[in-house]
Enzyme design. Structure first.
Site, PDB file in Angstrom:
ATOM      1  N   HIS A  35       0.846  -1.210   0.000  1.00 44.89           N
ATOM      2  CA  HIS A  35       0.000   0.000   0.000  1.00 44.89           C
ATOM      3  C   HIS A  35       0.880   1.259   0.000  1.00 44.89           C
ATOM      4  CE1 HIS A  35      -3.056  -2.699   2.200  1.00 44.89           C
ATOM      5  NE2 HIS A  35      -3.615  -2.408   1.057  1.00 44.89           N
ATOM      6  N   LYS A  84     -16.484  -7.830   3.746  1.00 43.17           N
ATOM      7  CA  LYS A  84     -15.358  -8.258   4.594  1.00 43.17           C
ATOM      8  C   LYS A  84     -15.632  -7.931   6.048  1.00 43.17           C
ATOM      9  CE  LYS A  84     -11.647  -7.522   1.254  1.00 43.17           C
ATOM     10  NZ  LYS A  84     -10.519  -6.630   0.927  1.00 43.17           N
ATOM     11  N   ARG A 110      -2.334  -5.490  -8.691  1.00 44.80           N
ATOM     12  CA  ARG A 110      -1.172  -6.353  -8.438  1.00 44.80           C
ATOM     13  C   ARG A 110      -1.028  -7.430  -9.503  1.00 44.80           C
ATOM     14  NH1 ARG A 110      -3.285  -8.165  -2.922  1.00 44.80           N
ATOM     15  NH2 ARG A 110      -5.115  -7.982  -4.252  1.00 44.80           N
ATOM     16  N   SER A 116      -3.333  -8.108   2.545  1.00 43.72           N
ATOM     17  CA  SER A 116      -3.527  -7.972   3.993  1.00 43.72           C
ATOM     18  C   SER A 116      -3.999  -9.286   4.603  1.00 43.72           C
ATOM     19  CB  SER A 116      -4.543  -6.865   4.280  1.00 43.72           C
ATOM     20  OG  SER A 116      -4.066  -5.657   3.767  1.00 43.72           O
TER      21      SER A 116
HETATM   22  N1  COA Z   1      -0.326  -3.972  -1.534  1.00 48.58           N
HETATM   23  C1  COA Z   1      -0.799  -4.908  -0.744  1.00 48.58           C
HETATM   24  N2  COA Z   1      -2.072  -5.301  -0.760  1.00 48.58           N
HETATM   25  C2  COA Z   1      -2.863  -4.711  -1.642  1.00 48.58           C
HETATM   26  C3  COA Z   1      -2.430  -3.730  -2.525  1.00 48.58           C
HETATM   27  C4  COA Z   1      -1.079  -3.358  -2.460  1.00 48.58           C
HETATM   28  N3  COA Z   1      -0.575  -2.437  -3.251  1.00 48.58           N
HETATM   29  N4  COA Z   1      -3.464  -3.345  -3.289  1.00 48.58           N
HETATM   30  C5  COA Z   1      -4.512  -4.056  -2.893  1.00 48.58           C
HETATM   31  N5  COA Z   1      -4.145  -4.885  -1.902  1.00 48.58           N
HETATM   32  C6  COA Z   1      -4.969  -5.884  -1.241  1.00 48.58           C
HETATM   33  C7  COA Z   1      -5.466  -5.464   0.099  1.00 48.58           C
HETATM   34  O1  COA Z   1      -4.524  -5.768   1.093  1.00 48.58           O
HETATM   35  C8  COA Z   1      -6.713  -6.294   0.209  1.00 48.58           C
HETATM   36  O2  COA Z   1      -6.328  -7.595   0.603  1.00 48.58           O
HETATM   37  P1  COA Z   1      -7.310  -8.586   1.385  1.00 48.58           P
HETATM   38  O3  COA Z   1      -8.538  -8.734   0.539  1.00 48.58           O
HETATM   39  O4  COA Z   1      -6.500  -9.805   1.452  1.00 48.58           O
HETATM   40  O5  COA Z   1      -7.579  -7.961   2.721  1.00 48.58           O
HETATM   41  C9  COA Z   1      -7.218  -6.368  -1.233  1.00 48.58           C
HETATM   42  O6  COA Z   1      -6.107  -6.096  -2.030  1.00 48.58           O
HETATM   43  C10 COA Z   1      -8.243  -5.371  -1.642  1.00 48.58           C
HETATM   44  O7  COA Z   1      -8.661  -4.632  -0.569  1.00 48.58           O
HETATM   45  P2  COA Z   1      -8.768  -3.063  -0.483  1.00 48.58           P
HETATM   46  O8  COA Z   1      -7.787  -2.360  -1.352  1.00 48.58           O
HETATM   47  O9  COA Z   1      -8.740  -2.724   0.929  1.00 48.58           O
HETATM   48  O10 COA Z   1     -10.117  -2.813  -1.153  1.00 48.58           O
HETATM   49  P3  COA Z   1     -11.483  -3.499  -0.966  1.00 48.58           P
HETATM   50  O11 COA Z   1     -11.700  -4.323  -2.172  1.00 48.58           O
HETATM   51  O12 COA Z   1     -11.630  -4.140   0.368  1.00 48.58           O
HETATM   52  O13 COA Z   1     -12.417  -2.221  -1.076  1.00 48.58           O
HETATM   53  C11 COA Z   1     -13.231  -0.111  -0.416  1.00 48.58           C
HETATM   54  C12 COA Z   1     -12.451  -1.346  -0.034  1.00 48.58           C
HETATM   55  C13 COA Z   1     -13.449   0.624   0.876  1.00 48.58           C
HETATM   56  C14 COA Z   1     -12.431   0.758  -1.392  1.00 48.58           C
HETATM   57  C15 COA Z   1     -14.568  -0.486  -1.136  1.00 48.58           C
HETATM   58  O14 COA Z   1     -15.196  -1.567  -0.463  1.00 48.58           O
HETATM   59  C16 COA Z   1     -15.518   0.694  -1.175  1.00 48.58           C
HETATM   60  O15 COA Z   1     -15.385   1.568  -2.006  1.00 48.58           O
HETATM   61  N6  COA Z   1     -16.466   0.724  -0.224  1.00 48.58           N
HETATM   62  C17 COA Z   1     -17.431   1.802  -0.088  1.00 48.58           C
HETATM   63  C18 COA Z   1     -18.768   1.429  -0.666  1.00 48.58           C
HETATM   64  C19 COA Z   1     -18.807   1.668  -2.149  1.00 48.58           C
HETATM   65  O16 COA Z   1     -18.608   2.746  -2.662  1.00 48.58           O
HETATM   66  N7  COA Z   1     -19.124   0.597  -2.867  1.00 48.58           N
HETATM   67  C20 COA Z   1     -19.362   0.656  -4.278  1.00 48.58           C
HETATM   68  C21 COA Z   1     -18.302  -0.049  -5.016  1.00 48.58           C
HETATM   69  S1  COA Z   1     -18.739  -0.185  -6.704  1.00 48.58           S
END
Ligand code: COA
Length: 172
Positions: free
Chosen positions: A17, A41, A96, A134
């Site tokens: 991140h 989640k 990724r 994560s």
């Molecule tokens: N390095 C390490 N890990 C990374 C990474 C990086 N550069 N980029 C992404 N990841 C991983 C994260 O660790 C996470 O891993 P996990 O699933 O094993 O925990 C995964 O990729 C993706 O998670 P994250 O980036 O946290 O995004 P998410 O898919 O959980 O989405 C929000 C989180 C908050 C952005 C999304 O749910 C959201 O926008 N919520 C608000 C409601 C909304 O607007 N919804 C409409 C969507 S269309």
């Protein structure tokens, strides 16, 4: 002045991140890390703990430079509403591997449908972080030192403060 939002669950923040954040903060005038809720989640760390860890690792520590144009906020609802409130022009997402693409593509198109003025920008982290997530970090931390396994070194993937919080969490 172009503001970008870097949203995620950050449960916990990893060097992957931070790699994306560094690239984004070089491209945009201001980057807001937005800690949101993914309804699919169940977070391990509380929102406050995730925020505290993010503040510590972006404020400058012995092995990480401070990020001067980065702010950290939380948002309770839809990402596009938050981005609009913050007058952001872009949403940053890390890509990724090909496996990330499908979900990211859907999210980017839905977000653009809801707010056509906000574009999603995909950035690739350094190759050494392309397999980091994560949930994998949480799982390794959970089993580390248990069931006869040796304690695992996560220092390549997470800052020391995060490794410490993971240790404390699983000790409890
Ligand atoms: N390095 C390490 N890990 C990374 C990474 C990086 N550069 N980029 C992404 N990841 C991983 C994260 O660790 C996470 O891993 P996990 O699933 O094993 O925990 C995964 O990729 C993706 O998670 P994250 O980036 O946290 O995004 P998410 O898919 O959980 O989405 C929000 C989180 C908050 C952005 C999304 O749910 C959201 O926008 N919520 C608000 C409601 C909304 O607007 N919804 C409409 C969507 S269309």
């Amino acid at each position: 002045m172009v503001t970008a939002i870097y949203p995620g669950s950050f449960d916990p923040v990893t060097y992957g991140h931070l790699d994306i954040l560094k690239r984004a903060s070089a491209l945009f005038d201001k980057v807001i890390i937005a800690v949101g809720t993914n309804l699919r989640k169940h977070a391990m760390f509380s929102l406050q703990t995730r925020l505290d860890m993010l503040k510590e690792v972006t404020g400058g520590t012995e092995n990480i430079d401070p990020y001067p144009n980065v702010e950290i906020k939380t948002f309770p609802g839809l990402l596009v509403d938050f981005a609009w409130e913050q007058k952001a022009g872009a949403i940053i997402r890390g890509l990724r591997a090909l496996s990330d693409f499908e979900a990211e593509f859907q999210m980017a198109l839905f977000n653009r449908h809801m707010e056509p003025g906000i574009s999603t920008v995909f950035l690739m982290p350094h190759a050494r972080y392309t397999y980091v997530s994560s949930s994998a970090i949480r799982e390794i931390a959970q089993y580390s030192g248990l069931c006869g396994s040796k304690e695992k070194d996560l220092s390549e993937f997470v800052p020391p403060i995060v490794a410490e919080r993971l240790k404390e969490y699983f000790k409890r």
